[in-house]
Design a protein around this motif. Structure first.
Motif, PDB file in Angstrom:
ATOM      1  N   ALA A  38      49.046   6.907  50.726  1.00  0.00           N
ATOM      2  CA  ALA A  38      47.631   7.093  51.085  1.00  0.00           C
ATOM      3  C   ALA A  38      46.724   6.208  50.233  1.00  0.00           C
ATOM      4  CB  ALA A  38      47.229   8.562  50.928  1.00  0.00           C
ATOM      5  N   HIS A  39      47.235   5.737  49.092  1.00  0.00           N
ATOM      6  CA  HIS A  39      46.394   4.863  48.258  1.00  0.00           C
ATOM      7  C   HIS A  39      46.048   3.577  49.001  1.00  0.00           C
ATOM      8  CE1 HIS A  39      49.761   2.101  47.387  1.00  0.00           C
ATOM      9  NE2 HIS A  39      48.833   1.294  46.951  1.00  0.00           N
ATOM     10  N   ALA A  40      46.882   3.244  50.000  1.00  0.00           N
ATOM     11  CA  ALA A  40      46.656   2.009  50.760  1.00  0.00           C
ATOM     12  C   ALA A  40      45.919   2.269  52.082  1.00  0.00           C
ATOM     13  CB  ALA A  40      47.995   1.324  51.031  1.00  0.00           C
ATOM     14  N   MET A  41      45.543   3.508  52.325  1.00  0.00           N
ATOM     15  CA  MET A  41      44.912   3.867  53.607  1.00  0.00           C
ATOM     16  C   MET A  41      43.405   3.966  53.474  1.00  0.00           C
ATOM     17  SD  MET A  41      47.563   6.781  54.852  1.00  0.00           S
ATOM     18  CE  MET A  41      49.299   6.446  55.140  1.00  0.00           C
ATOM     19  N   GLY A  42      42.794   2.975  52.897  1.00  0.00           N
ATOM     20  CA  GLY A  42      41.348   2.997  52.717  1.00  0.00           C
ATOM     21  C   GLY A  42      40.913   1.806  51.898  1.00  0.00           C
ATOM     22  N   PRO A  43      39.632   1.783  51.554  1.00  0.00           N
ATOM     23  CA  PRO A  43      39.057   0.592  50.910  1.00  0.00           C
ATOM     24  C   PRO A  43      39.345   0.464  49.422  1.00  0.00           C
ATOM     25  CG  PRO A  43      37.373   2.264  51.214  1.00  0.00           C
ATOM     26  CD  PRO A  43      38.623   2.809  51.849  1.00  0.00           C
ATOM     27  N   GLY A  44      39.945   1.484  48.816  1.00  0.00           N
ATOM     28  CA  GLY A  44      40.210   1.425  47.380  1.00  0.00           C
ATOM     29  C   GLY A  44      39.237   2.301  46.614  1.00  0.00           C
ATOM     30  N   LEU A  45      39.426   2.305  45.310  1.00  0.00           N
ATOM     31  CA  LEU A  45      38.655   3.200  44.439  1.00  0.00           C
ATOM     32  C   LEU A  45      37.261   2.637  44.181  1.00  0.00           C
ATOM     33  CD1 LEU A  45      38.711   5.700  42.567  1.00  0.00           C
ATOM     34  CD2 LEU A  45      39.679   4.241  40.804  1.00  0.00           C
ATOM     35  N   ASN A  46      36.257   3.459  44.403  1.00  0.00           N
ATOM     36  CA  ASN A  46      34.881   3.077  44.070  1.00  0.00           C
ATOM     37  C   ASN A  46      34.602   3.539  42.638  1.00  0.00           C
ATOM     38  OD1 ASN A  46      32.161   2.723  43.766  1.00  0.00           O
ATOM     39  ND2 ASN A  46      31.583   3.681  45.711  1.00  0.00           N
ATOM     40  N   LEU A  47      34.542   2.595  41.729  1.00  0.00           N
ATOM     41  CA  LEU A  47      34.380   2.969  40.322  1.00  0.00           C
ATOM     42  C   LEU A  47      33.036   3.651  40.053  1.00  0.00           C
ATOM     43  CD1 LEU A  47      35.918  -0.212  38.664  1.00  0.00           C
ATOM     44  CD2 LEU A  47      36.910   2.079  38.665  1.00  0.00           C
ATOM     45  N   ALA A  48      32.053   3.362  40.897  1.00  0.00           N
ATOM     46  CA  ALA A  48      30.720   3.938  40.681  1.00  0.00           C
ATOM     47  C   ALA A  48      30.704   5.442  40.926  1.00  0.00           C
ATOM     48  CB  ALA A  48      29.700   3.252  41.583  1.00  0.00           C
ATOM     49  N   THR A  49      31.642   5.922  41.721  1.00  0.00           N
ATOM     50  CA  THR A  49      31.641   7.362  42.046  1.00  0.00           C
ATOM     51  C   THR A  49      32.959   8.017  41.644  1.00  0.00           C
ATOM     52  OG1 THR A  49      32.349   6.810  44.282  1.00  0.00           O
ATOM     53  CG2 THR A  49      29.999   7.188  43.956  1.00  0.00           C
ATOM     54  N   VAL A  50      33.611   7.449  40.630  1.00  0.00           N
ATOM     55  CA  VAL A  50      34.932   7.975  40.288  1.00  0.00           C
ATOM     56  C   VAL A  50      34.845   9.393  39.721  1.00  0.00           C
ATOM     57  CG1 VAL A  50      35.088   6.924  37.990  1.00  0.00           C
ATOM     58  CG2 VAL A  50      37.164   7.356  39.290  1.00  0.00           C
ATOM     59  N   ARG A  51      33.798   9.715  38.994  1.00  0.00           N
ATOM     60  CA  ARG A  51      33.678  11.080  38.431  1.00  0.00           C
ATOM     61  C   ARG A  51      33.433  12.113  39.518  1.00  0.00           C
ATOM     62  NH1 ARG A  51      32.003  11.585  32.773  1.00  0.00           N
ATOM     63  NH2 ARG A  51      31.071  13.528  33.442  1.00  0.00           N
ATOM     64  N   ARG A  52      32.571  11.761  40.449  1.00  0.00           N
ATOM     65  CA  ARG A  52      32.246  12.680  41.542  1.00  0.00           C
ATOM     66  C   ARG A  52      31.619  11.887  42.672  1.00  0.00           C
ATOM     67  NH1 ARG A  52      28.107  16.625  38.680  1.00  0.00           N
ATOM     68  NH2 ARG A  52      27.612  17.224  40.791  1.00  0.00           N
ATOM     69  N   PRO A  53      31.805  12.338  43.899  1.00  0.00           N
ATOM     70  CA  PRO A  53      31.209  11.600  45.011  1.00  0.00           C
ATOM     71  C   PRO A  53      29.692  11.699  44.977  1.00  0.00           C
ATOM     72  CG  PRO A  53      32.694  13.349  45.787  1.00  0.00           C
ATOM     73  CD  PRO A  53      32.537  13.515  44.317  1.00  0.00           C
ATOM     74  N   ASP A  54      29.049  10.767  45.659  1.00  0.00           N
ATOM     75  CA  ASP A  54      27.590  10.834  45.785  1.00  0.00           C
ATOM     76  C   ASP A  54      27.181  12.131  46.478  1.00  0.00           C
ATOM     77  OD1 ASP A  54      26.817   8.530  44.549  1.00  0.00           O
ATOM     78  OD2 ASP A  54      26.976   7.301  46.367  1.00  0.00           O
ATOM     79  N   GLY A  55      25.973  12.565  46.210  1.00  0.00           N
ATOM     80  CA  GLY A  55      25.424  13.720  46.923  1.00  0.00           C
ATOM     81  C   GLY A  55      25.899  15.026  46.322  1.00  0.00           C
ATOM     82  N   ASP A  56      25.702  16.096  47.083  1.00  0.00           N
ATOM     83  CA  ASP A  56      26.046  17.422  46.562  1.00  0.00           C
ATOM     84  C   ASP A  56      27.475  17.832  46.923  1.00  0.00           C
ATOM     85  OD1 ASP A  56      25.912  17.920  49.230  1.00  0.00           O
ATOM     86  OD2 ASP A  56      24.282  19.375  49.135  1.00  0.00           O
ATOM     87  N   GLY A  57      28.188  16.923  47.595  1.00  0.00           N
ATOM     88  CA  GLY A  57      29.585  17.209  47.922  1.00  0.00           C
ATOM     89  C   GLY A  57      29.751  17.987  49.208  1.00  0.00           C
TER      90      GLY A  57
END
Ligand SMILES: NC(=O)c1ccc[n+]([C@@H]2O[C@H](COP(=O)([O-])OP(=O)(O)OC[C@H]3O[C@@H](n4cnc5c(N)ncnc54)[C@H](OP(=O)(O)O)[C@@H]3O)[C@@H](O)[C@H]2O)c1
Length: 236
Positions: A74-93
């Protein structure tokens, strides 16, 4: 959940970071991380750092201790890791209740596993060996989790009733012992002694299936960001 409520399987010479939180309701842990990234990345990173001296102490002339990061294709099934949101996704989740979004987060967390294996291998050269891997497609509890099952149904891996689709040969299901085999190879196989940092599938080196977005540069940046996030430096 504190970061140290993480699962590492350890014997005296090998640490296997295996836990993955795919099924729970999205939430932010008391440490400020989303639960998937906390379980799959930040917790294992901190645990590995804390246990590293004990691992290193097992080094002999014949054996260099190993750390195995259980990732996923699954690590290859998307655009890769967004370092800007590695701690938590944007928004309230709240969007994480959407299975596609939750799966994308799983994808990112598994990228983090692959990248950590690469960077740990680089920093630990001669002291600790590290490997990332995809264990295969295995009918464990994981594939039945509410956050994953709808996505797996949508790609035909699961039947509509949630059972594994064994009929379609494109899905190469493994039994649980078969699924454990690549972990065992990564942990102990001497064929990998000179391949620290590699990615494995089907019990063999498989760097060609490691996603191109998993670069050494991203691995270094993730390491630095992770040290900052957990408030610990990890020097080998
Ligand atoms: N099954 C597959 O087809 C497949 C494919 C690719 C990769 N993988 C990878 O293989 C590894 C093992 O997965 P599995 O298939 O055996 O899935 P699983 O049956 O769901 O096991 C996941 C494990 O992670 C633990 N865990 C979950 N949340 C946790 C948390 N917040 N803190 C600590 N531990 C937590 C679970 O413990 P509790 O039960 O106590 O919560 C469980 O032992 C994972 O890294 C997964 O990404 C699996």
């Amino acid at each position: 959940m504190s970061l140290l409520r993480t699962v590492g399987l350890i014997c005296s010479q090998v640490l296997v970071n295996n836990a993955a939180a795919t099924g729970g309701t999205f939430h932010i842990t008391e440490d400020g991380f989303d639960v998937q990234m906390a379980t799959d990345h930040f917790g294992p990173f901190l645990f590995t750092k804390l246990i590293a001296p004990k691992l290193e102490a097992t080094r002999t002339a014949e054996w260099v201790p190993r750390v195995v990061m259980v990732a996923s294709e699954a690590h290859a099934m998307g655009p890769g890791l967004n370092l800007a949101t590695v701690r938590r996704p944007d928004g309230d989740g709240s969007d994480q209740s959407d299975p596609q979004k939750s799966f994308l987060r799983y994808h990112e967390a598994k990228c983090a596993c692959v990248l950590t294996a690469m960077e740990l291998a680089r920093r630990g050269e001669g002291k600790i060996r590290a490997y990332g891997l995809h264990p295969g497609t295995i009918p464990t509890n994981l594939v039945h989790k509410d956050s994953l099952a709808p996505v797996l149904k949508s790609i035909g891996m699961l039947n509509e009733d949630g059972s594994p689709n064994f009929a379609d040969p494109k899905f190469k299901w493994k039994t649980i012992p078969q699924g454990a085999a690549t972990n065992v190879v990564a942990a102990f196989d001497p064929r990998l002694d000179d391949k620290s940092g590699c990615y494995l599938e089907d019990c063999n080196e498989s760097n060609h299936t490691r996603a191109p977005h998993c670069t050494p540069e991203t691995a270094q940046k993730l390491w630095d960001l992770t040290e900052e996030s957990v408030g610990e430096t990890f020097v080998l």
